[in-house]
Design a protein around this motif. Structure first.
Motif, short mmCIF file in Angstrom:
data_model
loop_
_atom_site.label_atom_id
_atom_site.label_comp_id
_atom_site.label_asym_id
_atom_site.label_seq_id
_atom_site.Cartn_x
_atom_site.Cartn_y
_atom_site.Cartn_z
N ARG A 35 30.63 40.31 53.56
CA ARG A 35 31.08 38.82 53.19
C ARG A 35 30.37 38.45 51.82
NH1 ARG A 35 33.71 35.57 58.29
NH2 ARG A 35 35.00 37.30 59.03
N PHE A 36 30.41 39.09 50.71
CA PHE A 36 29.77 38.70 49.55
C PHE A 36 30.63 37.77 49.00
CE2 PHE A 36 29.30 39.04 45.11
CZ PHE A 36 27.77 38.72 44.86
N SER A 37 30.14 36.62 48.72
CA SER A 37 30.96 35.40 47.95
C SER A 37 30.24 34.85 46.78
CB SER A 37 31.44 34.55 49.20
OG SER A 37 30.16 33.90 49.60
N CYS A 38 31.45 34.40 46.06
CA CYS A 38 30.78 33.91 44.82
C CYS A 38 32.10 32.69 44.63
CB CYS A 38 30.71 34.78 43.71
SG CYS A 38 32.11 35.30 42.97
N ARG A 39 32.12 32.04 43.57
CA ARG A 39 33.07 31.13 43.06
C ARG A 39 34.42 31.80 43.11
NH1 ARG A 39 32.07 28.87 37.27
NH2 ARG A 39 34.29 29.47 36.84
N TRP A 40 34.46 32.90 42.97
CA TRP A 40 35.89 33.63 42.47
C TRP A 40 36.44 34.11 43.86
CZ3 TRP A 40 37.38 32.64 38.13
CH2 TRP A 40 36.66 32.29 37.10
N GLN A 109 47.18 38.73 42.32
CA GLN A 109 46.50 37.66 42.45
C GLN A 109 45.32 37.88 43.19
OE1 GLN A 109 49.68 37.17 43.07
NE2 GLN A 109 50.47 36.16 41.33
N LYS A 110 45.26 38.52 44.25
CA LYS A 110 44.29 38.84 45.13
C LYS A 110 43.35 39.82 44.67
CE LYS A 110 41.82 39.25 49.09
NZ LYS A 110 40.98 37.89 49.64
N GLN A 111 43.90 40.94 44.04
CA GLN A 111 43.34 42.07 43.27
C GLN A 111 42.48 41.44 42.40
OE1 GLN A 111 46.06 45.17 42.21
NE2 GLN A 111 46.96 45.01 44.06
N ALA A 112 42.91 40.37 41.35
CA ALA A 112 41.99 39.83 40.29
C ALA A 112 40.98 39.24 40.98
CB ALA A 112 43.06 38.84 39.54
N LYS A 113 41.30 38.45 41.88
CA LYS A 113 40.09 37.99 42.67
C LYS A 113 38.98 38.84 43.07
CE LYS A 113 41.68 33.57 44.45
NZ LYS A 113 41.86 32.80 45.66
N LEU A 114 39.38 39.88 43.69
CA LEU A 114 38.47 40.99 44.24
C LEU A 114 37.62 41.60 43.06
CD1 LEU A 114 40.47 42.65 47.01
CD2 LEU A 114 38.51 41.11 47.29
N TRP A 115 38.46 41.68 41.90
CA TRP A 115 37.77 42.44 40.74
C TRP A 115 36.79 41.47 40.24
CZ3 TRP A 115 38.08 47.03 38.15
CH2 TRP A 115 37.63 47.17 36.84
N ARG A 116 37.17 39.99 39.88
CA ARG A 116 36.00 38.98 39.58
C ARG A 116 34.90 39.03 40.38
NH1 ARG A 116 40.29 34.82 37.54
NH2 ARG A 116 41.08 35.69 39.36
N ALA A 118 33.55 41.54 42.37
CA ALA A 118 33.12 42.55 42.17
C ALA A 118 31.98 42.64 40.93
CB ALA A 118 33.98 43.85 42.19
N GLU A 119 32.70 41.91 39.77
CA GLU A 119 31.83 41.87 38.58
C GLU A 119 30.66 41.01 38.73
OE1 GLU A 119 35.16 40.40 35.85
OE2 GLU A 119 35.09 42.31 34.75
N MET A 120 31.00 39.99 39.60
CA MET A 120 29.75 38.96 39.87
C MET A 120 28.89 39.90 40.73
SD MET A 120 30.35 36.26 38.36
CE MET A 120 29.13 35.34 39.25
N LEU A 122 28.20 42.95 40.69
CA LEU A 122 27.36 43.92 39.66
C LEU A 122 26.46 43.23 38.89
CD1 LEU A 122 30.43 46.23 39.23
CD2 LEU A 122 28.30 46.77 40.26
N ALA A 123 26.75 42.15 38.46
CA ALA A 123 25.82 41.15 37.50
C ALA A 123 24.79 40.76 38.25
CB ALA A 123 26.67 39.91 37.05
N GLN A 124 24.66 40.60 39.68
CA GLN A 124 23.90 40.05 40.50
C GLN A 124 22.58 41.46 40.92
OE1 GLN A 124 25.06 37.61 43.52
NE2 GLN A 124 22.90 37.45 44.59
N TYR A 125 23.36 42.55 40.85
CA TYR A 125 22.76 43.76 41.42
C TYR A 125 22.91 44.68 39.89
CZ TYR A 125 22.44 41.68 45.58
OH TYR A 125 22.06 40.72 46.71
N PRO A 126 21.97 44.55 38.78
CA PRO A 126 22.51 45.57 37.77
C PRO A 126 22.07 46.78 38.02
CG PRO A 126 20.77 43.96 37.12
CD PRO A 126 21.33 43.43 38.55
N ASP A 127 21.31 47.21 38.99
CA ASP A 127 20.97 48.24 39.10
C ASP A 127 21.94 49.44 39.64
OD1 ASP A 127 20.72 46.70 41.56
OD2 ASP A 127 19.71 48.64 42.49
N LYS A 128 23.08 48.79 40.07
CA LYS A 128 24.36 49.41 40.57
C LYS A 128 25.41 49.46 39.57
CE LYS A 128 22.99 48.97 45.24
NZ LYS A 128 21.78 50.14 45.30
N ALA A 129 25.20 48.71 38.46
CA ALA A 129 26.43 48.58 37.40
C ALA A 129 26.87 49.58 36.99
CB ALA A 129 25.86 47.33 36.43
#
Length: 181
Positions: A35-40, A109-116, A118-120, A122-129
Motif C-alpha cells: 500500500r505505497f501511497s502518494c498524492r497520485w 485513468q487507473k493505469q495513469a495513476k499507477l504509473w505516476r 510508481a514514478e514517485m 522510484l524518485a523516493q528510492y533512486p537506487d531502484k530507478a
C-alpha cells in the motif's frame, strides 16, 4: 446480496492483498512495500525479483569476473544479478461480480495513476530507478466457505488459495506486465 459496511470491503481487499503477498513470496519475490501511497494514488504491492544469471557454481564471483590467481586454462564466468520491480494491482471480487473480476476496473485513468505513483516510488528510492519495471495485475476471488460445499468454483483451478475467517480466497489469475504506458 447483503449490504456490507464500507470497512468490510477494505478488509476483503486487504485479505486479497495478503494472499497475493504470500504467493509472491513463495515464488521468490521480495516484498518491498504494501500500500505505497502518494498524492497520485496507491500501489497495492511493490515487489522485487532478483535473478542471478551466468557461470557455473564456484566460478567467478557475484557482480564481476573471476577472482585473482586463476590458473591458466581455467575460464572465469561472469555472474550478473538482474532485479525486476513489479508494481502489483490486486483486485479482489466475489463470484458473479460486475466488472470481470476487477479486470474492467483497470481503466486507462487507473493505469495513469499507477504509473505516476510508481514514478514517485522510484524518485523516493533512486537506487531502484534503473531496474526494469512492470505493472502486474492479480485477480483474487473469494467466497463464503459455507457456500463452497454447494457450489463448484474456480478455486480448484486457482494458483494459490487460503481460508481466512469464513471466506476462501483464491488467486484466479496473475497477469505479469498487464499493461504499460
Amino acid at each position: 446480496m447483503a449490504n456490507h459496511p464500507p470497512s468490510h470491503y477494505l478488509d476483503i481487499g486487504q485479505l486479497g492483498e495478503d494472499l497475493v503477498t504470500q504467493w509472491l513470496q513463495s515464488t521468490g519475490w521480495l516484498i518491498l512495500h504494501r500500500r505505497f501511497s502518494c498524492r497520485w494514488g496507491e500501489i497495492d504491492i511493490i515487489a522485487q525479483y532478483q535473478e542471478v544469471q551466468g557461470g557455473e557454481e564456484g566460478q567467478g564471483r557475484q557482480g564481476g569476473e573471476g577472482g585473482q590467481g586463476e590458473q591458466e586454462g581455467q575460464h572465469s564466468a561472469l555472474i550478473t544479478q538482474y532485479s525486476t520491480l513489479a508494481f502489483v494491482e490486486v483486485k479482489t471480487r466475489s463470484s458473479g461480480n460486475w466488472d470481470a473480476g476487477g479486470r474492467d476496473a483497470i481503466t486507462p485513468q487507473k493505469q495513469a495513476k499507477l504509473w505516476r505513483t510508481a514514478e514517485m516510488f522510484l524518485a523516493q528510492y533512486p537506487d531502484k530507478a534503473d531496474y526494469p519495471c512492470r505493472f502486474d495485475v492479480a485477480i483474487v476471488g473469494y467466497q463464503q466457505i459455507s457456500k463452497l460445499q454447494t457450489q463448484i468454483t474456480s478455486a480448484q483451478d486457482a494458483l494459490f488459495s487460503a481460508s481466512i475467517g469464513d471466506n476462501k480466497f483464491f488467486l484466479e489469475e496473475y497477469i505479469p506486465a498487464a499493461f504499460d504506458l
